[in-house]
Design an enzyme around this catalytic site. Structure first.
Site, PDB file in Angstrom:
ATOM      1  N   ASP A 327       7.647  -1.629  -4.224  1.00 31.28           N
ATOM      2  CA  ASP A 327       7.076  -1.419  -2.879  1.00 31.28           C
ATOM      3  C   ASP A 327       8.125  -1.910  -1.881  1.00 31.28           C
ATOM      4  O   ASP A 327       8.210  -3.105  -1.600  1.00 31.28           O
ATOM      5  CB  ASP A 327       5.765  -2.215  -2.761  1.00 31.28           C
ATOM      6  N   HIS A 420      -1.007  -3.280  -4.436  1.00 29.95           N
ATOM      7  CA  HIS A 420      -1.625  -4.512  -3.934  1.00 29.95           C
ATOM      8  C   HIS A 420      -2.320  -5.138  -5.134  1.00 29.95           C
ATOM      9  O   HIS A 420      -3.500  -4.909  -5.380  1.00 29.95           O
ATOM     10  CB  HIS A 420      -2.606  -4.211  -2.794  1.00 29.95           C
ATOM     11  N   TYR A 448       6.383  -3.722  15.814  1.00 30.27           N
ATOM     12  CA  TYR A 448       6.015  -2.334  16.111  1.00 30.27           C
ATOM     13  C   TYR A 448       5.727  -2.234  17.604  1.00 30.27           C
ATOM     14  O   TYR A 448       4.711  -2.742  18.081  1.00 30.27           O
ATOM     15  CB  TYR A 448       4.787  -1.941  15.277  1.00 30.27           C
ATOM     16  N   GLU A 468      11.027  -4.638   3.825  1.00 33.18           N
ATOM     17  CA  GLU A 468      10.150  -5.099   2.737  1.00 33.18           C
ATOM     18  C   GLU A 468      10.924  -5.175   1.427  1.00 33.18           C
ATOM     19  O   GLU A 468      11.546  -4.202   1.003  1.00 33.18           O
ATOM     20  CB  GLU A 468       8.970  -4.121   2.559  1.00 33.18           C
TER      21      GLU A 468
END
Ligand code: GLY
Ligand code: MN
Ligand code: MN
Length: 502
Positions: A327, A420, A448, A468
């Protein structure tokens, strides 16, 4: 055993008796040799033993789950429940409607894997069942073959209900309830039928809330995955390495994606091509978000153009055949060079991520990683003149929290078979838990600045950045498993230039 209805199309012509007599003839025998055990089979006994220890004397039922209808008579590609995959080692495509049962013994549990083995070639299932027939889905395992693969005794699914009914009055039953609602209903009915009058009276008299036995099993199976064994670490390492290849392939095709229009879809497609080729699939829907779309956290519509001069945020990961997924997010300048404003935002996020890395050590709290990252985010927002209060005031979540307008998500989650992972773990063992060696988490701060956010200086509007990475907690710190992808703006630019010029 109530069986799911076979999917038989109303377009199918009835089979003649002559065909039925003919179809089973003149096939070469199935291979006499049994398959080699799955690599995971060396690790699953310890995982099952850990569950066994938590529930002595109880019968534990962990279904794989069934096929899910995508539309009409077409199913999604099959994926077993993650807890089932973890305890059996089975991944891609295996095994619809299978059920793992841990049967209590004097000193632990014996495992049995119930499933639907392949039908003989003269059985109607072989040629007329689009969900299970070998003519439709390819060769399926026999009992002995699946047993050799998993190292678990196998039995036909038809035997399951009788076996569950054995000693039902004296044996507590728990089922992983969300995996197979139909089987769960049967197990709940069986449990109710055998509950003694005494138990019912005790429950009725008890004001306290009863613990849900199935929820406790779901929690235990989820918490079992909080730390990864050596095999799982290696899988996640590989998932990251292959994802990095796919990111490089996307960069190589960015000019084409820009040229074609609807370039976000092209990016998603290129990543997906490599995910299918290098692994099983993407581990979750790819986010390919150009310009202001990057400020929509789960932008998976991916129908935008790529405009040179903008950034593209790509959040994507390859899932291997074992179902372990990476991820990773990188935010890249479409023309290969960050503008000053983009670089400024990017550096703030990178500094927050570095603070997260420093906090991600064994013995620290899981929440320390987020706290470290958002402290930087709040201070940077204050420094840019965006935050309407001081960083200190904003960081007091009870009375402040204003910085969350620009990073509303958490910094970390566990990663594994589920993107997750460990979602049923108790709060005290996850959000409020302690980091331990062998845990794998993401560190993914972002900023953002939406195009229509009037609090943000104009030069920053429409810029969204997330970085990430997938991080293994080690004995004395951490290891970034996705470190092969560049993170600093200079390294990103050099990496892109090298790919685009080669
Ligand atoms: N890709 C989803 C996430 O980053 O959590
Ligand atoms: Mn993530
Ligand atoms: Mn992500």
């Amino acid at each position: 055993m109530s069986e799911k209805q076979p999917v038989v199309s109303n377009r199918q012509t009835p089979f003649s008796e002559a065909f039925k007599a003919f179809i089973g003839t003149d096939w070469a025998p199935y291979p006499a040799e049994l398959p080699e055990p799955l690599p995971a089979a060396a690790y699953t006994p310890a995982r099952r033993a850990a569950v066994s220890k938590l529930f002595p004397g109880e019968r534990l039922i962990v279904p794989a789950g069934g096929l899910k209808v995508r539309s009409n008579d077409t199913d999604f590609r099959y994926r077993p429940h993650s807890a089932f995959a973890h305890l059996t080692g089975l991944g891609t495509d295996r095994e619809p409607d299978a059920v793992l049962v841990l049967e209590p013994t004097d000193d632990g549990h014996d495992a049995t894997l119930y499933f639907k083995p392949r039908a003989p070639r003269d059985a109607e299932e072989f040629y007329a069942n689009a969900r299970y027939g070998e003519m439709w889905v390819g060769q399926r395992p026999s009992l002995d073959e699946l047993s050799a693969l998993c190292g678990i005794r196998c039995a036909a699914i038809e035997e399951l209900d009788d076996d569950l009914a054995k000693n039902a009055a004296d044996t507590a039953l728990r089922i992983l309830a969300d995996a197979d609602p139909e089987l769960t209903a049967r197990v709940v009915a069986l449990r109710a039928e055998h509950q003694t009058g005494q138990q019912q009276a005790a429950e009725a008299a008890d004001d306290q809330e009863q613990a849900d036995p199935d929820a406790e099993l779901a929690t235990a199976l989820s918490e079992l995955r909080l730390t990864k064994d050596e095999f799982e670490v290696e899988q996640l390492r590989q998932a990251c390495a292959r994802s990095a290849e796919a990111f490089a392939a996307v960069v190589a095709d960015l000019p084409e994606a820009v040229r074609r229009g609807r370039g976000e879809r092209w990016v998603e497609g290129i990543f997906g091509l490599h995910a299918r080729h290098l692994g099983n699939a993407v581990g979750y829907d790819t986010i390919a978000a150009s310009g202001d779309h990057a400020c929509t956290l789960h932008w998976i519509r991916n129908d935008g153009d790529l405009n040179p001069g903008e950034l593209i945020l790509i959040d994507a990961g390859i899932e291997l055949d074992t179902l372990y997924t990476a991820d990773i997010t990188r935010t890249l300048p479409l023309n290969g060079t960050f503008t000053e404003a983009q670089r400024e935002v990017y550096l703030a996020v990178l500094e927050a991520q570095q603070a997260g890395f420093r906090a991600a050590v064994p013995g620290a709290k899981f929440s320390d990683v987020h706290a470290a990252a958002v402290e930087v985010i709040a201070r940077r927002l204050a420094g840019l003149g965006i935050l309407p209060v001081s960083a200190e005031e904003s960081l007091d979540l009870e009375t402040g929290g204003q910085h969350r307008r620009w990073m509303v998500h958490g910094t970390s989650h566990h990663l594994g078979i589920d993107v997750h992972d460990c979602a049923q773990a108790l709060r005290e063992n996850y959000r409020e838990g302690t980091l331990r060696e062998g845990m794998i988490i993401t560190i993914e701060p972002g900023l953002y600045f939406k195009a229509d956010d009037l609090l943000v200086p104009e030069r920053f509007r429409g810029i969204g950045v997330r970085i990430e990475d997938d991080v293994l907690i080690t004995a004395d710190g951490n290891e970034n498993l996705s470190a092969m992808l560049p993170r600093t703006p200079d390294d990103v630019e050099t990496w892109m230039r090298n790919i685009l010029e080669s």
